[in-house]
Design an enzyme around this catalytic site. Structure first.
Site, PDB file in Angstrom:
ATOM      1  N   PHE A   1       0.110  11.703   6.951  1.00  0.00           N
ATOM      2  CA  PHE A   1      -0.326  10.385   7.450  1.00  0.00           C
ATOM      3  C   PHE A   1      -1.785  10.633   6.613  1.00  0.00           C
ATOM      4  CE2 PHE A   1      -2.860   6.756   9.960  1.00  0.00           C
ATOM      5  CZ  PHE A   1      -1.936   5.788  10.076  1.00  0.00           C
TER       6      PHE A   1
ATOM      7  N   ASP B   1       0.471  -1.357  -0.029  1.00  0.00           N
ATOM      8  CA  ASP B   1       0.391  -0.264  -0.155  1.00  0.00           C
ATOM      9  C   ASP B   1       0.571   1.144  -0.070  1.00  0.00           C
ATOM     10  OD1 ASP B   1       1.075  -0.491   2.412  1.00  0.00           O
ATOM     11  OD2 ASP B   1      -0.773  -0.416   3.538  1.00  0.00           O
TER      12      ASP B   1
ATOM     13  N   ASP C   1       7.142   3.438   3.573  1.00  0.00           N
ATOM     14  CA  ASP C   1       7.401   4.853   3.761  1.00  0.00           C
ATOM     15  C   ASP C   1       8.981   4.625   4.840  1.00  0.00           C
ATOM     16  OD1 ASP C   1       6.836   6.576   6.239  1.00  0.00           O
ATOM     17  OD2 ASP C   1       6.382   5.709   8.058  1.00  0.00           O
TER      18      ASP C   1
HETATM   19  P1  5GP Z   1       7.732   1.429   6.194  1.00  0.00           P
HETATM   20  O1  5GP Z   1       7.688   0.083   6.860  1.00  0.00           O
HETATM   21  O2  5GP Z   1       7.871   1.346   5.411  1.00  0.00           O
HETATM   22  O3  5GP Z   1       8.029   1.901   7.946  1.00  0.00           O
HETATM   23  O4  5GP Z   1       5.964   1.258   6.378  1.00  0.00           O
HETATM   24  C1  5GP Z   1       4.981   0.377   5.520  1.00  0.00           C
HETATM   25  C2  5GP Z   1       3.703   0.015   6.533  1.00  0.00           C
HETATM   26  O5  5GP Z   1       3.409   1.302   7.699  1.00  0.00           O
HETATM   27  C3  5GP Z   1       2.746   0.123   5.064  1.00  0.00           C
HETATM   28  O6  5GP Z   1       2.298  -0.976   4.894  1.00  0.00           O
HETATM   29  C4  5GP Z   1       1.507   1.077   6.749  1.00  0.00           C
HETATM   30  O7  5GP Z   1       0.952  -0.141   7.285  1.00  0.00           O
HETATM   31  C5  5GP Z   1       2.212   1.618   7.345  1.00  0.00           C
HETATM   32  N1  5GP Z   1       2.853   3.146   7.060  1.00  0.00           N
HETATM   33  C6  5GP Z   1       3.110   3.962   6.819  1.00  0.00           C
HETATM   34  N2  5GP Z   1       2.463   4.933   6.485  1.00  0.00           N
HETATM   35  C7  5GP Z   1       1.433   5.049   6.589  1.00  0.00           C
HETATM   36  C8  5GP Z   1       0.274   5.937   6.412  1.00  0.00           C
HETATM   37  O8  5GP Z   1       0.182   7.457   6.346  1.00  0.00           O
HETATM   38  N3  5GP Z   1      -0.849   5.565   6.623  1.00  0.00           N
HETATM   39  C9  5GP Z   1      -1.612   4.225   7.102  1.00  0.00           C
HETATM   40  N4  5GP Z   1      -2.577   3.685   6.975  1.00  0.00           N
HETATM   41  N5  5GP Z   1      -0.413   3.340   7.849  1.00  0.00           N
HETATM   42  C10 5GP Z   1       1.259   3.919   7.375  1.00  0.00           C
END
Ligand code: 5GP
Length: 179
Positions: free
Chosen positions: A156, A104, A107
């Protein structure tokens, strides 16, 4: 004194349903052109990527298989804590397969770095990543995301599968909850 009910959160559309539909269509055509007529194994991460997966799978002409993986990053709330574990594994074998991880949002990159490492051990022919959203300003680990729907600022977001405390996944647009 009686407590006032909390005001409902204000929700602002960041990317509309129409914009998403158009971009997912483009991605689907581009992905098929890149893979020729080979079967593509879409691996989606529960739960946020489910809605993107269901649209992307139908936007890619030709042979596609899909499966789901559950991953939890320890801790709750709006940031990932840096530690990840598999909570639901795949049913499909990936040996010799062209794997496209469907996410999705990217981040910090911690989740995808971990997942790519886990899937690499299953000896696929190739592994690439498709993410609906990318927040490059927050990256802690370098991740090559081959297919990006939209690059967004550090906000977010919810909707189109993305949640806040398991709510809002069914919004048709990608939205920001105003504080
Ligand atoms: P990463 O491991 O890249 O930091 O995080 C990825 C996961 O963090 C995504 O699959 C999601 O579940 C969550 N995440 C990161 N940013 C957002 C955001 O802006 N909104 C939401 N709902 N989830 C996020």
């Amino acid at each position: 004194m009686e407590e006032k009910p909390a005001a409902p959160p204000r929700i602002r559309v960041l990317i509309s349903e129409d914009q998403i539909r158009e971009r997912v269509g483009e991605l689907g055509r581009q992905i098929r052109a890149d893979y020729g007529d080979r079967p593509i194994y879409l691996i989606a991460i529960l739960k946020g990527a489910c809605i993107f997966l269901s649209d992307l799978a139908r936007a890619i002409p030709g042979p596609v298989r899909f499966d789901f993986m559950g991953i939890s990053s320890y801790g709750r709330g709006k940031t990932s804590s840096g530690e990840v574990k598999v909570t639901k594994d795949l049913d499909l074998s990936l040996e010799g397969a062209d794997v496209l991880i469907v996410e999705d949002i990217v981040d910090t990159g911690v989740t995808l770095t971990y997942l790519a490492h886990v899937l690499q051990q299953r000896r696929p022919r190739s592994i690439q990543i498709a993410a609906l959203l990318d927040k490059p300003s927050r990256r802690l680990r370098p991740v090559q995301v081959r297919y990006v729907g939209f690059t967004i600022p550090d906000e977010f977001v919810v909707g189109f599968g993305l949640d806040f405390a398991d709510d809002y996944r069914n919004l048709r647009d990608v939205c920001v909850i105003e504080e």
